[in-house]
Design a protein around this motif. Structure first.
Motif, short mmCIF file in Angstrom:
data_model
loop_
_atom_site.label_atom_id
_atom_site.label_comp_id
_atom_site.label_asym_id
_atom_site.label_seq_id
_atom_site.Cartn_x
_atom_site.Cartn_y
_atom_site.Cartn_z
N MET A 85 0.85 -1.19 0.00
CA MET A 85 0.00 0.00 0.00
C MET A 85 0.88 1.24 0.00
O MET A 85 1.79 1.37 0.81
N LYS A 86 0.59 2.15 -0.93
CA LYS A 86 1.39 3.37 -1.04
C LYS A 86 0.70 4.48 -0.26
O LYS A 86 -0.45 4.83 -0.53
N VAL A 87 1.41 5.04 0.69
CA VAL A 87 0.83 6.05 1.58
C VAL A 87 1.61 7.34 1.44
O VAL A 87 2.85 7.35 1.43
N ASP A 111 11.17 12.64 0.95
CA ASP A 111 11.10 11.18 0.93
C ASP A 111 10.81 10.64 2.33
O ASP A 111 11.32 11.14 3.33
N GLY A 112 9.98 9.61 2.37
CA GLY A 112 9.73 8.89 3.62
C GLY A 112 8.87 9.67 4.58
O GLY A 112 8.23 10.66 4.26
N PRO A 171 5.40 13.53 12.88
CA PRO A 171 4.35 12.61 13.32
C PRO A 171 4.15 11.42 12.37
O PRO A 171 3.63 10.39 12.78
N GLY A 172 4.58 11.57 11.12
CA GLY A 172 4.42 10.48 10.15
C GLY A 172 5.10 9.22 10.59
O GLY A 172 4.65 8.10 10.29
N ALA A 173 6.19 9.37 11.34
CA ALA A 173 6.91 8.19 11.82
C ALA A 173 6.07 7.42 12.83
O ALA A 173 6.30 6.22 13.04
N GLY A 174 5.09 8.08 13.43
CA GLY A 174 4.25 7.41 14.43
C GLY A 174 2.99 6.83 13.85
O GLY A 174 2.15 6.31 14.58
N LEU A 175 2.85 6.89 12.53
CA LEU A 175 1.61 6.42 11.91
C LEU A 175 1.51 4.90 11.89
O LEU A 175 0.43 4.35 11.75
N TYR A 204 6.24 9.01 0.86
CA TYR A 204 6.81 10.35 0.91
C TYR A 204 5.84 11.27 1.63
O TYR A 204 4.67 10.94 1.81
N THR A 205 6.39 12.40 2.03
CA THR A 205 5.63 13.40 2.79
C THR A 205 5.53 14.67 1.96
O THR A 205 6.50 15.09 1.32
#
Lengths: 438, 337
Positions: free
Chosen positions: B1-3, B28-29, B33-37, B43-44
């Motif tokens: 899944m691409k998020v 990239d990556g 907070p994205g790391a806690g998803l 990508y962001t």
């Protein structure tokens, strides 16, 4: 008869007398309006302007020259012809006018007698009019796509069009009001000329009467809200700005016969082009049903966009008073433009409710719904969401102004909100669009 | 899944208010907070809140451009908590993505103006008002994003936990508006009401009265678009994307050399001639001198209320109210046009 000609009529001739206390409508001997119509299926250029077997032939060069000569302030004139389905976009449209002519104008007032009209074709005027110093330009691009996804929304995309583009000379000091008057007069002169040449038997004749028919039926009144905020934002009743006369009762047949002219150029999708008054589905349906399913009680012209709440309330009360005078059992209120006009519509509905007259409003929504509401507004007909985006489409040709208001080319394929498309969210009830909840 | 994850300048670690005008970027990556998803973020996307508010169309175009280069299965926005501009950006980007067939979920407080601004196109997961609620907010976003991104059927709001979506879409129908209006009119006479538009919910909130106006600080707030002459902050005449505060503490009245109206919703000539017609500083000063009010706050808060979206206006109102409270203002005179 065009609005530019000297007229012996004053607007007071157009006002219906209030209904007598016994509720009888129009017991005077007023000749009916006989609308004789020729159906136009094609528009072509030719040597002389004529109508022949459903084809409107346009002497383009002759008419361009005549317009420039008669109305020098409009500058050079270009006429283009467009058919439904053509991959064409018209940009910068000011107004759409139904070609009409009264052969007995010297003795028949508007709303009575004989009128000749071409169906299936409209005259579209294009002109970039700079506002006077200190005033803003009317808001929003004004486009009409004859192909692509937006074509199904505007009532004018499904009909042939004669496009008249005026290019006023640069460096000449003409007020916006004066230039706009010339543009409107020129357009209406041409609308008249196209029909004046018609000969022979019409394809149809609609006869509109308003005499009281035997029997008792429910009486439906109409309030048409319009704007009259000054040059480029005005609506005219026989050439007089409505701000000077509204609220007022008017014979609906006079509206169909061209008494109202649009000069309000904000937000094309919500605009009431002149042709929508002339071809009004609402008024024609009520006239055709009069004396059968219901009685058509009459029409009130009311103003929206008044400057303060006191003025708005006074105008709404007066409009409701006029509705009450015509003994309407129910009223249909057609809103105008958007934003604070939602308040105007709700105030009219409230004022009618205070007189025990229930109301139906025809109103366009913004992406966030309505900006005002009233407990009395229990019955609202949606004209659609004006902010909805229509998928983009790149036309093969542009007629009218080459650039959009932001200076970008008009042949862009980017999506526009539906409010940029001429009359696509009309609140006079002519379109088949509505918003639904999903 | 691409998020793909959308963050504002602050949560992307780019700084505070000074960084609010950073244009859209792709990183990239996962960051912040994205790391806690708990999802593998490809990508962001990031944009400064003020940049987005003031350049919405071009910001969305740029962000959609990034999305089009590498189409995700789901776009996750926020959480924005109570931050109005951030919530607005999450909602508008999510809406644009959803219209381009990219499912979108956003997290924000239920009274965030972004909820309105999404117009029903985005799944909005309700969160707390502050970053203290980050962990549960991320958990909620992850749950719904997983369902959306894998193409599974999303359950009803009461089951899946998102705010109820109410979207209005245009549809062509068989009858004209006129025909439907006449039918509705006849129905009304018969006692039945047919409506195609349900009433809007408008909150009417009454503030507590001021105990002693003669001691209170009163602010002047306006949507008339009254700005310093020359319009230094580039106010728009309609569809406002910003509000501003301007010093008036040393002025007895506004004059036409110092101030002008920027507003396409009314005839501005009379206001241009005498700006006190739209911001009554002259009258306010008179009352101040006479002791009718304690003090006139030394800043004017102004925006343009012409075709400004309700969501944006709610946002402005919340921000202006916070600023007034911080300045010790007890009440405001709000001039509307």
């Amino acid at each position: 008869m065009t609005s530019c000609e000297e007229s012996a009529l004053t607007y007071s001739w157009l006002m219906s007398e209030p209904a007598p206390l016994d509720g009888n409508q129009d017991t005077r001997r007023v000749p009916p309006l006989r609308l004789r119509q020729w159906q136009i299926d094609d528009v072509v250029e030719g040597a002389g302007t004529a109508v022949d077997a459903g084809t409107l032939i346009i002497d383009r060069i002759g008419l361009e020259g005549a317009l420039s000569d008669r109305y020098p302030a409009v500058g050079s004139v270009g006429i283009d012809l467009v058919k439904p389905g053509d991959p064409v976009r018209v940009n910068g449209v000011l107004d759409a006018v139904a070609p009409s002519y009264k052969p007995n104008a010297h003795r028949e007032k508007r709303g009575t007698g004989i009128t000749h009209r071409l169906n299936g074709v409209n005259l579209l005027s294009v002109c970039r009019i700079e506002p006077d110093p200190g005033r803003e330009s009317p808001d929003g691009d004004s486009i009409l796509d004859f192909g692509g996804p937006a074509a199904r929304y505007s009532p004018f995309s499904a009909q042939n069009a004669v496009i008249v583009t005026f290019s006023p000379p640069k460096g000449v000091t003409t007020s916006a009001a004066a230039l706009d008057t010339e543009v409107r007069d020129a357009t209406h002169w041409l609308a008249n000329e196209l029909v004046a040449v018609v000969k022979g038997t019409p394809d149809t004749e609609a006869v509109y009467r308003l005499e009281k028919a035997p029997g008792k039926r429910s009486r439906i009144g109409v309030v048409i809200e319009t704007g009259s905020e000054g040059p480029l934002l005005d609506t005219y009743l026989e050439g007089t700005p409505l701000s000077e006369v509204a609220p007022t009762v008017i014979d609906p047949r006079a509206i169909i016969d061209g008494a109202l002219t649009n000069g309000a150029y904000d937000y094309a999708g919500l605009r009431h082009p002149t042709a929508l008054y002339q071809r009004s589905t609402l008024l024609q349906t009520l006239l055709e049903g009069h004396g059968d399913r219901f009685d058509f009680a009459g029409t009130v012209l009311a103003l929206a966009y008044l400057n303060n709440l006191d003025d708005k309330r006074r105008a709404a009360d007066r409009a409701a008073e006029l509705v009450e005078d015509m003994h309407a059992d129910v009223v249909i209120v057609a809103s105008f433009q958007s934003g604070n006009s939602h308040s105007d519509t709700m105030l009219v509905i409230d004022a009618c409710a205070a007189r025990a007259i229930p109301a139906v409003g025809i109103i366009a929504e913004t992406g966030h719904g309505l900006l005002d509401h009233s407990e009395a507004a229990r019955s609202l007909i949606s004209a659609g969401d004006e902010d909805a985006l229509v998928p983009g489409w790149g036309p093969d040709a542009i007629f009218g102004e080459r650039l959009l208001l932001d200076g970008t080319p008009a042949d862009t394929a980017r999506p526009f909100p539906i409010v940029a498309h001429l009359a696509a969210v009309s609140q006079l009830g002519d379109t088949r669009l509505r918003a639904v909840t999903t | 899944m691409k998020v793909v994850h959308y963050l504002n300048h602050f949560f992307a670690g780019r700084g505070g208010e000074a960084s609010a005008r950073i244009p859209p970027e792709r990183i990239d990556g996962a960051i912040g907070p994205g790391a806690g998803l708990g999802l593998d973020v490809d990508y962001t996307l990031m944009c400064g809140d003020d940049y987005f508010a003031e350049n919405e169309d071009s910001a969305i175009e740029a962000l959609l451009g990034y999305l089009a280069e590498e189409l995700p299965d789901v776009l996750v926005c926020g959480p924005a908590f109570a931050a109005g501009r951030y919530g607005y950006a999450c909602a508008r980007l999510g809406r644009a993505a959803a219209m381009a067939d990219i499912p979108a979920v956003a997290g924000m407080a239920p009274d965030n103006p972004g909820v309105l601004a999404s117009e029903g196109w985005v799944y909005i997961m309700p969160t707390g008002s502050t970053v203290v609620a980050m962990d549960p907010a991320l958990k909620k976003l992850t749950q719904l994003a997983t369902v959306l991104g894998s193409g599974e059927q999303v359950g009803p709001p009461e089951q899946a936990g998102y705010l109820t979506l109410q979207r209005r879409v245009n549809q062509l129908v068989a009858q004209t508006g006129a025909e439907r209006a006449i039918a509705a009119a006849l129905s009304l006479i018969g006692g039945g009401a047919v409506t195609e538009i349900e009433p809007s919910h408008i909150d009417f909130i009454a503030a507590d009265p001021i105990a002693d106006v003669s001691k209170a600080t009163i602010a002047l707030v306006t949507e008339s678009g009254c700005v310093p002459r020359g319009n230094p902050d580039g106010f728009r005449t309609h569809d406002a994307r910003s509000w501003h505060r301007y010093p008036i503490g040393n002025l007895e009245r506004l004059d036409s050399e110092g101030f002008e109206p920027i507003h396409a919703g009314y005839d501005g000539r009379f206001a241009a001639d005498n700006p006190n017609r739209i911001v009554p500083l002259d009258a306010a000063r008179s009352m101040e001198r006479q002791g009718d009010v304690g003090h006139i706050h030394d800043e004017l808060f102004t925006t343009t209320g012409n075709n400004t979206s309700v969501a944006m206006a709610v946002n402005f109102g919340q921000e202006i109210a916070e600023a007034l409270l911080s300045a010790g203002v007890a009440a405001a005179v709000f001039t509307a046009t």
